[in-house]
Design a protein around this motif. Structure first.
Motif, mmCIF file in Angstrom:
data_model
loop_
_atom_site.group_PDB
_atom_site.id
_atom_site.type_symbol
_atom_site.label_atom_id
_atom_site.label_comp_id
_atom_site.label_asym_id
_atom_site.label_seq_id
_atom_site.Cartn_x
_atom_site.Cartn_y
_atom_site.Cartn_z
ATOM 1 N N PRO A 103 0.955 -1.196 -0.084
ATOM 2 C CA PRO A 103 0.048 -0.197 -0.029
ATOM 3 C C PRO A 103 0.861 1.266 0.034
ATOM 4 O O PRO A 103 0.316 2.186 -0.364
ATOM 5 C CB PRO A 103 -0.777 -0.037 1.227
ATOM 6 N N ASP A 104 2.046 0.989 0.476
ATOM 7 C CA ASP A 104 2.709 2.442 0.710
ATOM 8 C C ASP A 104 3.764 2.777 -0.537
ATOM 9 O O ASP A 104 4.679 3.799 -0.444
ATOM 10 C CB ASP A 104 3.668 2.384 1.973
ATOM 11 N N ALA A 105 3.915 2.107 -1.417
ATOM 12 C CA ALA A 105 4.839 2.306 -2.628
ATOM 13 C C ALA A 105 4.394 1.862 -3.811
ATOM 14 O O ALA A 105 3.864 0.723 -4.087
ATOM 15 C CB ALA A 105 6.250 1.966 -2.391
ATOM 16 N N HIS A 106 4.662 2.425 -5.014
ATOM 17 C CA HIS A 106 4.564 1.738 -6.386
ATOM 18 C C HIS A 106 5.463 0.776 -6.708
ATOM 19 O O HIS A 106 6.500 0.769 -5.919
ATOM 20 C CB HIS A 106 4.419 2.852 -7.570
ATOM 21 N N SER A 107 5.462 0.364 -7.876
ATOM 22 C CA SER A 107 6.654 -0.625 -8.217
ATOM 23 C C SER A 107 6.728 -0.641 -9.706
ATOM 24 O O SER A 107 5.920 -0.267 -10.732
ATOM 25 C CB SER A 107 6.231 -2.204 -7.971
ATOM 26 N N LEU A 108 8.068 -0.419 -9.859
ATOM 27 C CA LEU A 108 8.530 -0.455 -11.590
ATOM 28 C C LEU A 108 9.482 -1.308 -11.400
ATOM 29 O O LEU A 108 10.692 -1.323 -10.762
ATOM 30 C CB LEU A 108 9.059 0.869 -11.833
#
Length: 598
Positions: free
Chosen positions: A368-373
């Motif tokens: 929930p606390d970060a996007h991902s690439l």
């Protein structure tokens, strides 16, 4: 304005999101099959005797995995979600390199196949493989690494060094012995900048801003919620406003073949492909915080997941049956009930790597606390012994039919009476004799098997798949791509390519050509004019005189050393210069010194 107020205002204005527009047009229950990498072509013979140009090597195997967020803080959404879900666009906007605090992985027993490595000590062999101290002004990250590799004379050494960097600090031999096609490998590097410069959300946005990205062809918009996997691709160009609106409403973005848009990814993959001897493809996945873009599944490729930004929670499951070990084809979407317990569960952070062989089920979701690439680098699609035999056995049978009368003799007149499934339990000496005859003919096939020719046909297919090479500055200056022909002073200038018997030449790369004997003649397949887009064009080849084959083999065996044109084993000096000039004009040969000093 508060988020709730903005939502209320959008409701009053009746504005809807790109996601809700898509669902109204396509139907909320529409499910679309996940895109899969196209199996490698069989690579049949070509009848034309003229040089052909066909692009290759920029797509293919597509392991599925979610991707990271845009490289700028998301503005207030201009849309509202069509489903009653909390908004996720504002969280995890961040820049190209978001700061992510370390988070321990979920508690799960580490299986025997799982390998974790801490950061290698400075000055150790592992640290050197990962980059080590860098000369002043050279730059670090992937760009600096590629620049250093460019100084190596032998392209095979470049490929081996890059693969060693990819799996460091695990030694390549250990990786191949313990993990390749056997078991997953997890590497925790504790180095968020390990992949710096390879690809970022800023690069993702730049590709969109360039205006050449199209939905479906280059970009997939996906979601996976409540066990339902959906693809939300509109038609036409993927405009930034629409794409980022999808993302802001919880959709994952999969950029297919990022090498077509990123010179660094192109360079990276073009070197690795020579190490694997098989097409190396890639996709990038950008996933919003708290979402998942793909259903659990297994792929038909060897997958290397490189976490570029943010973090992602992964679960990996062993193949469920022997039939799913190293499968030829990818699976359909699986349900959670079909999975059992994961054999590996972890959270990847920037700089980490996760490898899993084909057949290992996997799924990734964003915390929930970060996007991902992340970028998934893949290889070995349809590159098994069985795939070789698919080419070899029909050719062996055809040759046996032509050369051995025993294969052309007729079947017994009464064989239908005692052979077949209905007679499989019968005790009959005629059945025994029939089975022994078949076994004898099958065993004899090996005497007619054109093994080298079948391997050449697979190599031909591989060269069609390959990305074109990326040239260093010195390679460009010494090749046709840096030849200074131009228009100047009212006419063409420096046009003539003057190769003499004393000109020293060599192949641009060891793996860029392949000789194939075919019905139409001797063909020289090459990669220098391939496209960065997978199979955008047909294979590139030259039909050459059979007497030139010794010279091609001489150039291959001499690489990476330069040889003078006069040493080529052609009959006449004219033939030597003619062949060298032709290969130079196709970018296959480079010279030791630039032909024209500018």
């Amino acid at each position: 304005m508060a988020a709730g107020g903005a939502e209320e205002q959008r409701r009053r204005l009746g504005r809807v999101s790109a996601l809700s527009v898509y669902r109204r047009a396509a139907g909320a229950g529409r499910l679309e099959r996940r895109r899969r990498g196209t199996p490698l072509p069989a690579g049949g013979k070509r009848a034309k005797a003229r040089p052909r140009r066909g692009g290759a090597g920029s797509g293919g195997p597509e392991p599925e995995a979610p991707l990271p967020p845009p490289s700028a803080a998301a503005p207030p959404s201009r849309v509202e979600r069509a489903k009653a879900q909390p908004r996720r666009g504002e969280a995890g906007g961040g820049g190209p390199e978001p700061e992510v605090p370390p988070q321990p992985p979920p508690s799960a027993a580490a299986p025997p196949s799982r390998v974790e490595r801490a950061k290698a000590p400075a000055g150790s062999p592992e640290a050197k493989r990962r980059g080590g101290p860098r000369p002043a002004g050279e730059g670090g990250g992937v760009v600096g690494l590629l620049r250093r590799l460019g100084r190596l004379e032998d392209s095979r050494q470049r490929a081996a060094e890059l693969f060693g960097w990819l799996v460091a600090p695990v030694a390549p031999g250990e990786f191949l012995g313990r993990h390749w096609e056997r078991a997953p490998l997890l590497l925790r590097r504790g180095d968020p900048g390990y992949y710096a410069g390879l690809f970022s959300t800023a690069d993702f946005d730049a590709a969109l801003q360039g205006g050449e990205v199209h939905f479906g062809t280059h970009l997939d918009v996906t979601s996976y919620a409540e066990g339902v996997r959906e693809t939300h691709n509109p038609s036409g160009r993927a405009l930034p406003a629409v794409v980022w609106d999808f993302y802001q409403n919880g959709c994952s973005l999969r950029l297919l073949s990022p090498q077509a848009f990123s010179p660094t990814v192109w360079h990276f993959l073009s070197i690795l492909q020579e190490h694997f001897g098989s097409m190396v493809g890639a996709n990038t996945y950008l996933t919003p915080p708290g979402t998942q873009g793909f259903a659990p599944h297994y792929d038909d490729i060897e997958a290397f997941v490189l976490q570029l930004e943010g973090k992602k929670h992964w679960r990996v499951y062993s193949p469920r049956t022997d039939a799913e070990v190293l499968p030829q084809f990818s699976s359909a979407n699986l349900t959670q009930a079909e999975l059992g317990e994961p054999m590996l569960e972890t959270v990847l952070e920037a700089g980490d790597l996760l490898y899993f062989p084909r057949g290992f089920i996997h799924q990734g979701d964003c915390l929930p606390d970060a996007h991902s690439l992340h970028i998934t680098v893949s290889s070995y699609q349809r590159n098994s012994w069985g795939d070789l035999l698919e080419k070899l056995l029909p050719a062996a049978l055809q040759m046996a039919l032509e050369e051995d009368v025993e294969y052309r003799q007729g079947l017994p007149m009464d064989y239908l009476r005692y052979m077949g499934v209905a007679n499989s339990d019968a005790v009959d000496t005629r059945r025994t004799a029939f089975m022994e005859k078949v076994q004898t003919l099958v065993k004899k096939l090996i005497d007619y098997a054109p093994i080298d020719a079948a391997v050449d046909q697979r190599a031909k297919s591989f060269l069609h798949d390959c990305l074109p090479p990326v040239l260093t500055q010195s390679e460009k200056a010494q090749s046709v791509y840096g030849f200074p022909a131009r228009w100047q002073g009212g006419g063409p200038c420096d046009v003539d390519i003057l190769i003499t018997k004393d000109t020293e030449v060599r192949l641009l790369r060891h793996g860029i050509v392949r000789l194939c004997n075919e019905e139409a003649g001797v063909m020289l397949y090459y990669t220098t004019e391939n496209s960065r887009v997978y199979h955008k064009e047909e294979p590139k080849f030259l039909e050459i005189d059979p007497e030139y084959t010794d010279s091609i083999e001489f150039l291959l065996s001499s690489y990476p050393n330069h040889v003078s044109v006069d040493t080529l084993p052609c009959e006449t000096l004219e033939d030597k210069i003619s062949l060298a000039t032709l290969l130079f004009e196709k970018g296959i040969l480079t010279t030791k010194k630039p032909l024209v000093q500018v």
